[in-house]
Design a protein around this motif. Structure first.
Motif, mmCIF file in Angstrom:
data_model
loop_
_atom_site.group_PDB
_atom_site.id
_atom_site.type_symbol
_atom_site.label_atom_id
_atom_site.label_comp_id
_atom_site.label_asym_id
_atom_site.label_seq_id
_atom_site.Cartn_x
_atom_site.Cartn_y
_atom_site.Cartn_z
ATOM 1 N N GLU A 81 4.964 3.137 -2.333
ATOM 2 C CA GLU A 81 3.966 4.000 -1.715
ATOM 3 C C GLU A 81 2.617 3.715 -2.354
ATOM 4 N N VAL A 82 1.574 3.761 -1.546
ATOM 5 C CA VAL A 82 0.224 3.623 -2.078
ATOM 6 C C VAL A 82 0.021 4.692 -3.145
ATOM 7 N N GLY A 83 -0.548 4.294 -4.276
ATOM 8 C CA GLY A 83 -0.804 5.214 -5.378
ATOM 9 C C GLY A 83 0.239 5.186 -6.474
ATOM 10 N N MET A 84 1.413 4.571 -6.213
ATOM 11 C CA MET A 84 2.421 4.457 -7.284
ATOM 12 C C MET A 84 1.836 3.637 -8.418
ATOM 13 N N ARG A 85 2.185 4.010 -9.658
ATOM 14 C CA ARG A 85 1.568 3.369 -10.821
ATOM 15 C C ARG A 85 2.612 3.064 -11.888
ATOM 16 N N VAL A 86 2.422 1.932 -12.564
ATOM 17 C CA VAL A 86 3.223 1.537 -13.722
ATOM 18 C C VAL A 86 2.233 1.211 -14.837
ATOM 19 N N VAL A 87 2.549 1.639 -16.064
ATOM 20 C CA VAL A 87 1.674 1.383 -17.210
ATOM 21 C C VAL A 87 2.511 0.848 -18.363
ATOM 22 N N ARG A 137 -1.726 -1.227 -1.224
ATOM 23 C CA ARG A 137 -1.327 -1.481 0.166
ATOM 24 C C ARG A 137 0.138 -1.849 0.181
ATOM 25 N N VAL A 138 0.883 -1.329 1.171
ATOM 26 C CA VAL A 138 2.308 -1.633 1.326
ATOM 27 C C VAL A 138 2.499 -2.304 2.676
ATOM 28 N N GLY A 139 3.016 -3.544 2.644
ATOM 29 C CA GLY A 139 3.396 -4.236 3.861
ATOM 30 C C GLY A 139 4.909 -4.237 3.989
ATOM 31 N N THR A 140 5.408 -4.931 4.976
ATOM 32 C CA THR A 140 6.849 -5.009 5.176
ATOM 33 C C THR A 140 7.540 -5.609 3.963
ATOM 34 N N ARG A 141 7.015 -6.752 3.477
ATOM 35 C CA ARG A 141 7.581 -7.415 2.296
ATOM 36 C C ARG A 141 6.566 -7.636 1.185
ATOM 37 N N SER A 142 5.311 -7.309 1.427
ATOM 38 C CA SER A 142 4.276 -7.540 0.415
ATOM 39 C C SER A 142 3.706 -6.221 -0.091
ATOM 40 N N ARG A 143 3.213 -6.273 -1.295
ATOM 41 C CA ARG A 143 2.539 -5.125 -1.922
ATOM 42 C C ARG A 143 1.254 -5.650 -2.530
ATOM 43 N N GLU A 144 0.131 -5.005 -2.233
ATOM 44 C CA GLU A 144 -1.120 -5.352 -2.897
ATOM 45 C C GLU A 144 -1.292 -4.411 -4.076
ATOM 46 N N LEU A 145 -1.685 -4.973 -5.208
ATOM 47 C CA LEU A 145 -1.753 -4.232 -6.459
ATOM 48 C C LEU A 145 -3.148 -4.288 -7.055
ATOM 49 N N SER A 146 -3.584 -3.177 -7.613
ATOM 50 C CA SER A 146 -4.787 -3.131 -8.433
ATOM 51 C C SER A 146 -4.318 -3.193 -9.884
ATOM 52 N N LEU A 147 -4.851 -4.142 -10.644
ATOM 53 C CA LEU A 147 -4.378 -4.406 -12.005
ATOM 54 C C LEU A 147 -5.525 -4.244 -13.003
ATOM 55 N N THR A 148 -5.247 -3.598 -14.130
ATOM 56 C CA THR A 148 -6.271 -3.404 -15.161
ATOM 57 C C THR A 148 -5.681 -3.594 -16.554
ATOM 58 N N VAL A 149 -6.529 -4.069 -17.450
ATOM 59 C CA VAL A 149 -6.221 -4.087 -18.887
ATOM 60 C C VAL A 149 -7.329 -3.312 -19.581
ATOM 61 N N HIS A 150 -6.940 -2.287 -20.337
ATOM 62 C CA HIS A 150 -7.874 -1.526 -21.166
ATOM 63 C C HIS A 150 -7.494 -1.713 -22.631
ATOM 64 N N VAL A 151 -8.472 -1.883 -23.491
ATOM 65 C CA VAL A 151 -8.256 -1.871 -24.940
ATOM 66 C C VAL A 151 -8.304 -0.406 -25.363
ATOM 67 N N VAL A 152 -7.216 0.094 -25.966
ATOM 68 C CA VAL A 152 -7.168 1.495 -26.388
ATOM 69 C C VAL A 152 -7.273 1.649 -27.904
#
Length: 131
Positions: A7-13, A83-98
């Protein structure tokens, strides 16, 4: 697993300490490929969570190296479905220094948690999962 949970908005960290063995340049700088490898890791977990398969990374777009990543940093690597397609997923990716190493001669293991995470790398990625 039957069907996708994507689903759009799902997140993994993920969080990762950058070992000194990965420093390649003066000032303990780490090459940009290190961030791309971490993007592959969070994207793989996203595919497993949503589709029960490791999936395949199809492409990166608009990769931006905004701030340096150094050995001794603690990084937070984020992946969000945009974005969720039939077989593809578009992802926004970030790296933050914490957190960042702050070694001195008197305290060679000193480090500090940053008041505000520092955005280091961004990208858009596309993954493909089995149909």
């Amino acid at each position: 697993m039957t069907g996708s949970r994507a689903e759009v908005g799902m997140r993994v960290v993920h969080r990762r300490y950058v070992p000194y063995s990965h420093a390649h340049y003066a000032g303990n700088l780490v090459d940009g490929a290190y961030s791309l490898g971490l993007f592959g890791d969070v994207a793989t977990e996203m595919c497993i969570v949503t589709d029960g398969d490791e999936g395949l990374f199809a492409s990166y777009a608009d990769v931006q190296f905004v701030a340096p990543v150094r050995a001794g940093d603690v990084l937070e690597v984020g992946c969000e479905i945009t974005r969720v397609g039939t077989r593809s997923r578009e992802l926004s990716l970030t790296v933050h220094v914490v957190a960042r190493g702050a070694a001195t001669e008197a305290r060679p293991g000193a480090a500090t948690v940053l008041d505000e995470p520092l955005l280091a790398t961004t990208a858009t990625g596309t993954v493909v999962v089995p149909g």
